[in-house]
Every structure is written in C-alpha cells, then in structure tokens.
Design an enzyme around this catalytic site. Structure first.
Site, PDB file in Angstrom:
ATOM      1  N   CYS A   7       7.437   0.693   8.019  1.00 22.79           N
ATOM      2  CA  CYS A   7       7.583  -0.334   8.855  1.00 22.79           C
ATOM      3  C   CYS A   7       8.113   0.297  10.515  1.00 22.79           C
ATOM      4  O   CYS A   7       7.696  -0.306  11.431  1.00 22.79           O
ATOM      5  CB  CYS A   7       8.718  -1.170   8.388  1.00 22.79           C
ATOM      6  SG  CYS A   7       8.003  -2.498   7.112  1.00 22.79           S
ATOM      7  N   GLY A  92       4.397   9.184  -8.398  1.00 23.24           N
ATOM      8  CA  GLY A  92       4.543  10.128  -7.226  1.00 23.24           C
ATOM      9  C   GLY A  92       4.707   9.319  -6.078  1.00 23.24           C
ATOM     10  O   GLY A  92       4.530   9.918  -4.892  1.00 23.24           O
ATOM     11  N   HIS A  97       6.772   1.400   0.691  1.00 26.46           N
ATOM     12  CA  HIS A  97       5.986   0.549   1.517  1.00 26.46           C
ATOM     13  C   HIS A  97       4.547   0.952   1.161  1.00 26.46           C
ATOM     14  O   HIS A  97       3.920   2.090   1.424  1.00 26.46           O
ATOM     15  CB  HIS A  97       6.110   0.886   3.259  1.00 26.46           C
ATOM     16  CG  HIS A  97       5.468  -0.163   3.961  1.00 26.46           C
ATOM     17  ND1 HIS A  97       6.020  -0.784   5.066  1.00 26.46           N
ATOM     18  CD2 HIS A  97       3.917  -0.630   3.920  1.00 26.46           C
ATOM     19  CE1 HIS A  97       4.936  -1.310   5.717  1.00 26.46           C
ATOM     20  NE2 HIS A  97       3.737  -1.384   5.017  1.00 26.46           N
ATOM     21  N   HIS A  99       0.921   1.901   0.616  1.00 25.45           N
ATOM     22  CA  HIS A  99      -0.098   2.776   1.292  1.00 25.45           C
ATOM     23  C   HIS A  99      -1.127   3.304   0.367  1.00 25.45           C
ATOM     24  O   HIS A  99      -1.155   3.558  -0.598  1.00 25.45           O
ATOM     25  CB  HIS A  99       0.801   3.934   2.151  1.00 25.45           C
ATOM     26  CG  HIS A  99       1.593   4.786   1.122  1.00 25.45           C
ATOM     27  ND1 HIS A  99       2.858   4.301   0.796  1.00 25.45           N
ATOM     28  CD2 HIS A  99       1.137   6.112   0.714  1.00 25.45           C
ATOM     29  CE1 HIS A  99       3.177   5.353   0.145  1.00 25.45           C
ATOM     30  NE2 HIS A  99       2.243   6.224   0.070  1.00 25.45           N
ATOM     31  N   HIS A 101      -3.836   6.591   0.612  1.00 19.50           N
ATOM     32  CA  HIS A 101      -4.290   7.949   1.044  1.00 19.50           C
ATOM     33  C   HIS A 101      -5.701   7.699   1.236  1.00 19.50           C
ATOM     34  O   HIS A 101      -6.488   7.529   0.275  1.00 19.50           O
ATOM     35  CB  HIS A 101      -3.682   9.058   0.495  1.00 19.50           C
ATOM     36  CG  HIS A 101      -2.276   9.141  -0.085  1.00 19.50           C
ATOM     37  ND1 HIS A 101      -1.557   9.850   0.884  1.00 19.50           N
ATOM     38  CD2 HIS A 101      -1.410   8.405  -0.722  1.00 19.50           C
ATOM     39  CE1 HIS A 101      -0.123   9.889   0.479  1.00 19.50           C
ATOM     40  NE2 HIS A 101      -0.203   8.984  -0.701  1.00 19.50           N
TER      41      HIS A 101
END
Ligand code: 5GP
Ligand code: ZN
Length: 113
Positions: A7, A92, A97, A99, A101
């Site tokens: 954030c 992991g 927040h 996300h 990859h």
C-alpha cells in the site's frame, strides 16, 4: 492499510520502479529478482491474500491479469512467462497484500519446488 508495504508503494511513500499502472493495478520491478525480468503486479486496493478473494473484489484480480497481458506485450515476452501467487505460510507469502509475480526471460523449471 497504513502499515502495508505494498500500500505504501502504491501511495508513492516507498519508491519503486514502475512497469505498469492503471486505475486498478500497479506493477513494479521486484527488489530481489528471481528471473531476468521479474515484476510484481498488485491491485491498488488492499486484499491480504488469495484467501481473501470474494465475489465483491474478484474483478480486481481480473484487472491484474489484463495487466499481465499488457505488460507481456510491452516487454516483448513472446517466449513466455510465468505468473505466480504465493499464499500463506506454506505458499511462501512474505508480503500480505495480494500480488502476482511475473517472471520471464529464462527457462523456468517445472515443478517449481
Ligand atoms: P512474496 O514472497 O510475498 O510472494 O513476494 C514478495 C516480493 O516482494 C518478494 O519477491 C520481494 O523481493 C519483494 N519485495 C519486498 N519488499 C520490496 C520492496 O520494498 N520493493 C520491491 N520492489 N519489492 C519488494
Ligand atoms: Zn496493502
């Protein structure tokens, strides 16, 4: 969330290298890249993890994947890429927040281990 690292990145309070941005999504280069191209794509609105996806907020996840396709085109990832979401302790996840990859520009092992 005021104490959330991502954030703070969205708000510009922590610097990042922007890869893509729209009304709903922000994407930036990972600080510890695991591939020659490694971006982190997040909804601007705080969702803690994949566990918190609901019928009310799932449109934001669709927006993330629209961004994946746009970034793949703008970064010329025509050889392919991998999108990874780590959820929870065993998954992991270290930043809480949600996300995704986006990893590319090397041959990625499967299974990932
Ligand atoms: P996770 O392990 O939760 O799936 O992924 C968190 C990712 O965020 C890691 O790949 C880590 O390198 C990245 N990361 C953590 N802190 C920062 C930061 O301050 N800036 C950037 N650009 N990436 C970060
Ligand atoms: Zn957050």
């Amino acid at each position: 969330m005021s104490d959330c690292l991502f954030c703070k990145i969205v708000a510009g309070k922590i610097p990042s290298t922007k890869v893509y941005e729209d009304e709903f999504v922000y994407a930036f280069l990972d600080i510890a890249p695991q591939a020659p191209f490694h971006a982190v794509i997040i909804p601007k609105e705080h969702i803690g993890s994949a566990d918190e996806i609901t019928a009310q907020n799932s449109i934001l996840i669709a927006k993330v994947f629209e961004a994946v396709a746009k970034i793949a085109k703008s970064e010329n990832l025509e050889k392919g890429y991998r999108v990874v979401n780590n959820c929870g302790e065993d998954g992991g996840q270290t930043v809480h927040h949600i996300h995704f990859h986006l990893l590319a520009r090397r041959n990625l092992a499967w299974p990932p281990g």
